[in-house]
Design a protein around this motif. Structure first.
Motif, PDB file in Angstrom:
ATOM      1  N   PRO A 196      20.585  32.823   4.760  1.00 45.65           N
ATOM      2  CA  PRO A 196      19.547  33.831   4.507  1.00 45.65           C
ATOM      3  C   PRO A 196      19.971  34.860   3.467  1.00 45.65           C
ATOM      4  CG  PRO A 196      19.680  33.379   6.847  1.00 45.65           C
ATOM      5  CD  PRO A 196      20.813  32.620   6.204  1.00 45.65           C
ATOM      6  N   GLY A 197      19.091  35.061   2.487  1.00 45.72           N
ATOM      7  CA  GLY A 197      19.340  36.052   1.450  1.00 45.72           C
ATOM      8  C   GLY A 197      20.108  35.540   0.242  1.00 45.72           C
ATOM      9  N   ALA A 198      20.651  34.321   0.317  1.00 44.40           N
ATOM     10  CA  ALA A 198      21.440  33.782  -0.801  1.00 44.40           C
ATOM     11  C   ALA A 198      20.521  33.319  -1.929  1.00 44.40           C
ATOM     12  CB  ALA A 198      22.310  32.625  -0.327  1.00 44.40           C
ATOM     13  N   THR A 199      21.077  33.274  -3.142  1.00 44.02           N
ATOM     14  CA  THR A 199      20.391  32.697  -4.295  1.00 44.02           C
ATOM     15  C   THR A 199      21.245  31.542  -4.800  1.00 44.02           C
ATOM     16  OG1 THR A 199      19.409  34.811  -4.925  1.00 44.02           O
ATOM     17  CG2 THR A 199      19.501  33.095  -6.614  1.00 44.02           C
ATOM     18  N   VAL A 200      20.652  30.365  -4.861  1.00 41.91           N
ATOM     19  CA  VAL A 200      21.395  29.151  -5.175  1.00 41.91           C
ATOM     20  C   VAL A 200      20.650  28.371  -6.250  1.00 41.91           C
ATOM     21  CG1 VAL A 200      22.312  26.981  -4.254  1.00 41.91           C
ATOM     22  CG2 VAL A 200      22.295  29.033  -2.824  1.00 41.91           C
ATOM     23  N   ALA A 201      21.404  27.872  -7.229  1.00 35.22           N
ATOM     24  CA  ALA A 201      20.842  26.947  -8.205  1.00 35.22           C
ATOM     25  C   ALA A 201      20.998  25.534  -7.659  1.00 35.22           C
ATOM     26  CB  ALA A 201      21.552  27.069  -9.547  1.00 35.22           C
ATOM     27  N   ARG A 202      19.929  24.788  -7.679  1.00 40.18           N
ATOM     28  CA  ARG A 202      19.912  23.417  -7.151  1.00 40.18           C
ATOM     29  C   ARG A 202      19.680  22.469  -8.316  1.00 40.18           C
ATOM     30  NH1 ARG A 202      16.296  19.658  -5.848  1.00 40.18           N
ATOM     31  NH2 ARG A 202      16.511  18.421  -3.930  1.00 40.18           N
ATOM     32  N   ILE A 203      20.582  21.526  -8.518  1.00 41.34           N
ATOM     33  CA  ILE A 203      20.528  20.674  -9.706  1.00 41.34           C
ATOM     34  C   ILE A 203      20.305  19.229  -9.297  1.00 41.34           C
ATOM     35  CG2 ILE A 203      21.756  19.892 -11.759  1.00 41.34           C
ATOM     36  CD1 ILE A 203      22.868  23.098 -10.160  1.00 41.34           C
ATOM     37  N   ASP A 204      19.321  18.589  -9.948  1.00 38.30           N
ATOM     38  CA  ASP A 204      18.963  17.209  -9.613  1.00 38.30           C
ATOM     39  C   ASP A 204      18.335  16.572 -10.851  1.00 38.30           C
ATOM     40  OD1 ASP A 204      18.607  14.915  -8.154  1.00 38.30           O
ATOM     41  OD2 ASP A 204      17.212  15.760  -6.703  1.00 38.30           O
ATOM     42  N   VAL A 205      17.954  15.305 -10.753  1.00 42.24           N
ATOM     43  CA  VAL A 205      17.389  14.609 -11.902  1.00 42.24           C
ATOM     44  C   VAL A 205      15.909  14.946 -12.103  1.00 42.24           C
ATOM     45  CG1 VAL A 205      16.905  12.530 -10.552  1.00 42.24           C
ATOM     46  CG2 VAL A 205      17.113  12.351 -13.031  1.00 42.24           C
ATOM     47  N   GLY A 206      15.108  15.051 -11.059  1.00 40.03           N
ATOM     48  CA  GLY A 206      13.661  15.307 -11.181  1.00 40.03           C
ATOM     49  C   GLY A 206      12.955  14.577 -10.036  1.00 40.03           C
ATOM     50  N   TRP A 207      11.685  14.372 -10.073  1.00 37.66           N
ATOM     51  CA  TRP A 207      10.721  14.389 -11.160  1.00 37.66           C
ATOM     52  C   TRP A 207       9.549  15.316 -10.843  1.00 37.66           C
ATOM     53  CZ3 TRP A 207      11.732  11.429 -15.500  1.00 37.66           C
ATOM     54  CH2 TRP A 207      12.847  10.595 -15.394  1.00 37.66           C
ATOM     55  N   THR A 208       9.408  15.679  -9.569  1.00 41.39           N
ATOM     56  CA  THR A 208       8.280  16.522  -9.163  1.00 41.39           C
ATOM     57  C   THR A 208       8.718  17.779  -8.424  1.00 41.39           C
ATOM     58  OG1 THR A 208       8.020  15.413  -7.013  1.00 41.39           O
ATOM     59  CG2 THR A 208       6.839  14.458  -8.894  1.00 41.39           C
ATOM     60  N   GLY A 209       9.959  17.856  -8.002  1.00 39.31           N
ATOM     61  CA  GLY A 209      10.398  18.973  -7.181  1.00 39.31           C
ATOM     62  C   GLY A 209       9.983  18.854  -5.737  1.00 39.31           C
TER      63      GLY A 209
END
Length: 441
Positions: A196-209
């Motif tokens: 809770p409260g964290a900010t995270v970048a999430r990295i993947d190939v795609g395609w729609t989220g």
């Protein structure tokens, strides 16, 4: 400056190709050529973009999602270590199968992944996606005129499956399964930093989220301050995430930025085949005796995992040479998105014989899990099937090129282009007539 950069990039790719055999003896010359010349610069450019964006936003946690995120994560870690950047990377196990069911909220939300329009779709596939008893799905489907648990459902009949999913027996079973799986799934993601409260970048190939949407539902169900997710995708064709706590950003293509259709959608299988990982798919999560939750992996795929090792060795060797060159020059190298994107488009649409050979013998797992796979390239058929584009594997251009039928490839692509233009013209004409009729009324 641009010419100098192209010269340096060309020499770097050549050095990586020529020395790849010493790093990974099993890598063929064709694989080394394609991955050092096209794939490695593309992935480096994407990872550089993600790092730059995260630093600008003040995000220091980068979560790369399995399996497509394994190679980008390894690239990122090399860049971060070499440049002394204050960033943390993690490799997070997940998959459509592992996330969609715990993230179930309503049947309307679940319809898109339960009825994902794969080449081959059966009632058994739908049951497996929802981890439902096959007899339960078969009984509900029978009431709507569908028979045969393992029979492929024609595309013109798949729309009626929406009514099957809304049978009370199906929705109740889905909710029970989601409730049973949510706790372990949530605790796994909390354990990898999505607290809770964290900010995270999430990295993947795609395609729609869409997977990010399921993850959002999993995290929100716990309550408390929301986790902010910034999704970075190699390529996006649409955006299904609507939470105010989420962002989804496409690199090669983003529907909010690019008005034209995504040129890589029909090559989705090929793009994903450049991002193989050295482990099986994630099927779910389980709690160990010490209380910690870890991923549960499916059956090993030795051939795919061996190819992944070869591909990654070539790309990471390229990165190591690049970083060595950076240290010698005293400044970082940059790879323009326009250049790496254009090179990828040339490879997928007009492959060289070497490009096709680099993917020969490879298959791609469609849908959720590794239960059904299709070849990227096939032996060029004779007779009427020769002119059926989708009878030529998941990458028809590669099939033509590997078979030495380059001229036929150009002719077929020209014919498809003409048919597409005629279809657009007819659609515009029908639209004009409809608008004219509406005005006359």
């Amino acid at each position: 400056i641009a010419e100098h950069h192209a010269f340096v990039g060309h020499r770097l790719s050549r050095a990586a190709r020529l020395s790849a055999e010493a790093v990974e003896p099993r890598a063929t010359a064709a694989l080394a050529e394609t991955f050092a010349s096209v794939i490695a610069p593309l992935l480096v450019a994407f990872v550089e973009h993600v790092i730059d964006d995260c630093r600008a936003r003040g995000i220091d946690t980068l979560a790369f999602l399995a399996r497509d995120g394994q190679l980008p994560m390894r690239i990122a870690q090399r860049l971060i270590d070499a440049r002394g950047l204050p960033l943390r990377t993690s490799y997070v196990y997940g998959s459509r199968h592992a996330l969609h069911l715990p993230g179930y909220t309503t049947i309307d939300q679940a319809e898109s992944w339960l009825l994902e329009d794969t080449t081959y779709l059966t009632l058994a596939d739908i049951a497996a996606r929802g981890e439902l008893p096959s007899e339960l799905v078969e009984e509900a489907a029978r009431r709507h005129g569908y028979h045969g648990l393992h029979d492929d459902i024609p595309r013109d009949r798949r729309g009626g499956l929406r009514a099957v999913l809304r049978e009370p027996s199906i929705t109740s079973a889905l909710q029970r399964q989601a409730d049973a799986k949510w706790v372990d799934c949530h605790d796994y993601y909390a354990g990898v930093g999505m607290t809770p409260g964290a900010t995270v970048a999430r990295i993947d190939v795609g395609w729609t989220g869409r997977m990010q949407g399921s993850l959002r539902a999993i995290l929100d169900r716990a309550g408390g301050p929301p986790v902010k997710l910034v999704g970075h995708y190699l390529c996006l064709v649409s955006k299904s995430v609507t939470s105010p706590h989420d962002e989804v950003l496409g690199y090669l293509h983003d529907p909010d930025r690019d008005a034209a259709p995504c040129p890589f959608l029909e090559y989705r299988a090929l793009v994903e085949s450049t991002l193989l990982a050295d482990h099986a798919t994630t099927t779910g999560y389980a709690r160990a005796g010490d209380g910690r939750v870890g991923p549960v992996l499916g059956a090993a795929q030795p051939q795919s995992e061996a190819i992944a090792t070869q591909q990654q060795a070539v790309v990471l060797h390229f990165v190591d040479l690049m970083l060595r060159l950076e240290r010698a020059r005293g400044k970082a190298l940059r790879w323009p998105k326009t250049v790496v994107g254009e090179h990828l488009r040339w490879m997928v649409e007009l492959p060289t014989p070497g490009d096709a050979e680099a993917f020969a013998g490879m298959t791609h797992f469609e849908g959720q899990g590794d239960s059904r796979h299709s070849p990227l390239l096939v032996k060029l058929p004779f007779g009427p099937r020769l002119l059926r584009w989708r009878a030529l594997g998941l990458w028809p251009e590669g099939t033509y090129r590997l078979s030495g039928a380059g001229r036929l490839l150009l002719a077929m692509k020209g014919a498809r282009r003409v048919r597409g233009l005629l279809h657009q013209a007819r659609s515009r004409s029908r639209g004009d007539r409809a608008r004219g009729a509406a005005r006359s009324r």
